[in-house]
Design an enzyme around this catalytic site. Structure first.
Site, mmCIF file in Angstrom:
data_model
loop_
_atom_site.group_PDB
_atom_site.id
_atom_site.type_symbol
_atom_site.label_atom_id
_atom_site.label_comp_id
_atom_site.label_asym_id
_atom_site.label_seq_id
_atom_site.Cartn_x
_atom_site.Cartn_y
_atom_site.Cartn_z
ATOM 1 N N SER B 137 39.450 15.807 57.227
ATOM 2 C CA SER B 137 39.436 15.795 55.768
ATOM 3 C C SER B 137 39.091 14.390 55.309
ATOM 4 O O SER B 137 39.345 13.415 56.017
ATOM 5 C CB SER B 137 40.810 16.166 55.217
ATOM 6 O OG SER B 137 40.861 15.931 53.816
ATOM 7 N N TYR B 150 50.176 15.671 55.266
ATOM 8 C CA TYR B 150 48.826 16.233 55.406
ATOM 9 C C TYR B 150 47.835 15.128 55.779
ATOM 10 O O TYR B 150 47.039 15.266 56.718
ATOM 11 C CB TYR B 150 48.412 16.913 54.102
ATOM 12 C CG TYR B 150 47.015 17.488 54.101
ATOM 13 C CD1 TYR B 150 46.748 18.704 54.712
ATOM 14 C CD2 TYR B 150 45.960 16.810 53.493
ATOM 15 C CE1 TYR B 150 45.469 19.244 54.713
ATOM 16 C CE2 TYR B 150 44.677 17.342 53.490
ATOM 17 C CZ TYR B 150 44.433 18.560 54.095
ATOM 18 O OH TYR B 150 43.171 19.080 54.091
#
Lengths: 246, 261
Positions: B137, B150
């Site tokens: 990401s 995350y």
């Protein structure tokens, strides 16, 4: 035919990576105009147009873009390298490397951006050398970092009308790679050592770079902009210190 | 000739927003696809077999690969797309939540790769590489507020990607990560409605428009945008691409934070 009906300009299409991009674009249906400082090569790929232009000259760059009409795709591939440290580099070396690799990219982008249609794609050839230093390539390394910075700037300033990305090749089998290896005290051993440092155990081919250029030029890459895409067989994913090779 | 003609692909998280787009595109390009997910996908395309799969279970990874070995004897493409997010700071995150997100986002990737590698070696020929595509990401490079665990899992994914590329490149197996930015998925919608978005009194529509405006390309990504790049990385065209983190974010992280000047 992923580039059917598109007009493309590829600078420096005589040989190496530029030539592979010209061939790939033609085979995907694009109309391709390429250029160099000399006359057209005798074996210019069928269908490609050539004009003599030195991209380091703003007037030549403007003439190149005008000759293409309103290009959908601009690939700034023309580049030179000089194998010297800062202290060995002359003013003439500076003019040559910075003139072509930095000013040439700027000249072509400045001329092309106003006339490129919405949805156009600019692809600059950066280098892993813009991220990490190759020894004795001071001006070249710095020139590629310039290309990376300009790439992001164009993406930010001229999106959403245009997309702009850079491809950062590693060691690609071209005349420039051979010139680098020739500097080694034992070129054959240097080649074996360099291959062993690549996780995929080979150098890149110009066609590998051209495949990524096609993807970035195509509508498939509609969300890709402002990025520096490295294509180096894993070279820069690995530490420079490899005890097994030392 | 389609880009993935005759290839065998295993996609974790294959029934999620991005996973479905990948599986659908792979099938259209001629691949046989196993979509492994806890969620169902009742109307999956014919070339996509959906299996109930928990990526945190080593027994499940072994069983899934045994099934692929029986049917095809090899695996060409592994896409590790399974992932969750937790919208909390470190202080708010419980140890149980921390362990759960690492189990899914990182350990799940490890288990899939560990048990897929022997089958992927069998897919490699002189002309053809095998390809692993992990979901990192842009949050592995920079931080979104309130997504601490995350962000940490995505940093781990990026490092694992480079390490696997170094280890398995000589065997003909390429390993890359794709690092999406804002992609229009149920996970993103949940982010906008959750506390992590830091909405500052804006409606969700106002918030979404503001987010779009910050993108140089003035839109979010679509699952199809992501599937386009995954397909390219899985194909022979990308045969020299390995060990890299492919950011696909509409130019978001090409710029510094947008000051209100």
């Amino acid at each position: 035919m992923r580039l059917a009906g598109k007009r493309a300009v590829v600078t420096g299409g005589r040989q190496g990576i530029g030539r592979a991009i010209v061939e790939a674009f033609l085979s995907e249906g694009a109309a391709v105009l390429t250029c160099g400082r000399g006359a057209a090569a005798d074996d210019l790929p069928h269908g490609a147009r050539w004009i003599r232009a030195d991209v380091s000259d703003p007037a030549d760059a403007a003439r190149l873009i005008a000759a293409a009409g309103a290009p959908d795709i601009l690939v700034n591939n023309a580049g030179v390298q000089i194998e010297k440290t800062v202290t060995d580099s002359t003013d003439a070396d500076w003019e040559q490397v910075i003139g072509t690799n930095c000013r040439g990219v700027f000249n072509c982008c400045r001329a092309a951006i106003p006339v490129m249609p919405r949805g156009g794609s600019i692809i600059n050839i950066g280098s892993i050398s813009g991220h990490v230093a190759d020894p004795s390539m001071a001006l070249y390394n710095a020139s590629k970092a310039f290309v990376h910075g300009l790439t992001r700037s164009i993406a930010v300033d001229h999106g959403p009308k245009l997309r702009c990305n850079a491809i950062c090749p590693g060691w690609i089998e071209t005349g420039m790679l051979e010139a680098g290896l020739a500097l080694a005290s034992d070129p054959a051993r240097a080649r074996q050592d360099a291959l062993a440092r690549h996780p995929v155990r080979r150098f890149g081919r110009p066609q590998d770079v051209a495949a990524l250029a096609v993807w970035l030029a195509s509508d498939e890459a509609g969300f890709a902009t402002g990025q520096l895409f490295t294509l180096d067989g894993g070279l820069t994913a690995a530490s420079p210190l490899q005890p097994g090779l030392s | 000739m389609s880009a993935l003609s005759g290839r065998i692909a295993f996609v974790t998280g294959g029934c999620g927003g991005i996973g479905r787009a990948i599986c659908t595109r792979f099938a259209r390009e001629g691949a046989q696809v196993v979509a492994a997910d806890l969620a169902p996908w009742p109307d999956a395309p014919e070339a996509v077999r959906v299996i109930a799969h928990d990526v945190t279970s080593e027994a499940a990874a072994v069983a899934a690969m045994e099934g692929i070995a029986r049917q095809w004897g090899r695996l060409d493409i592994l896409v590790n797309a399974a992932g969750i997010e937790i919208e909390k700071t470190v202080e708010e995150t419980t140890l149980e939540e921390w362990n759960r997100i690492f189990a899914i986002n990182v350990t799940g990737m490890f288990l899939s790769a560990k048990h897929a590698l022997p089958l992927m070696r069998k897919a490699v020929t002189a002309e053809r590489t095998a390809s692993i595509i992990n979901f990192g990401s842009y949050d592995g490079f920079i931080a979104d507020p309130g997504l601490a665990a995350y962000c940490a899992t995505k940093g781990a994914v990026h490092a694992l990607t480079r390490a696997m590329a170094c280890d398995h490149g000589p065997e003909g197996i390429r390993v890359n990560a794709i690092c999406p930015g804002y992609v229009d998925t149920p996970m993103l919608q949940s982010f906008f409605t959750g506390e992590g978005s830091g909405g500052g009194g804006k409606t969700i529509d106002q918030l979404q428009q503001a987010v779009r405006e910050v993108h140089p390309i003035r839109r979010y990504g679509t699952p199809e945008d992501v599937a386009n790049l995954v397909t390219w990385l899985a194909s022979d065209e990308a045969r020299y691409a390995s060990g890299q983190l492919w950011v696909l974010d509409g130019g978001l992280t090409a710029q510094v934070q947008q000051m209100r000047l």
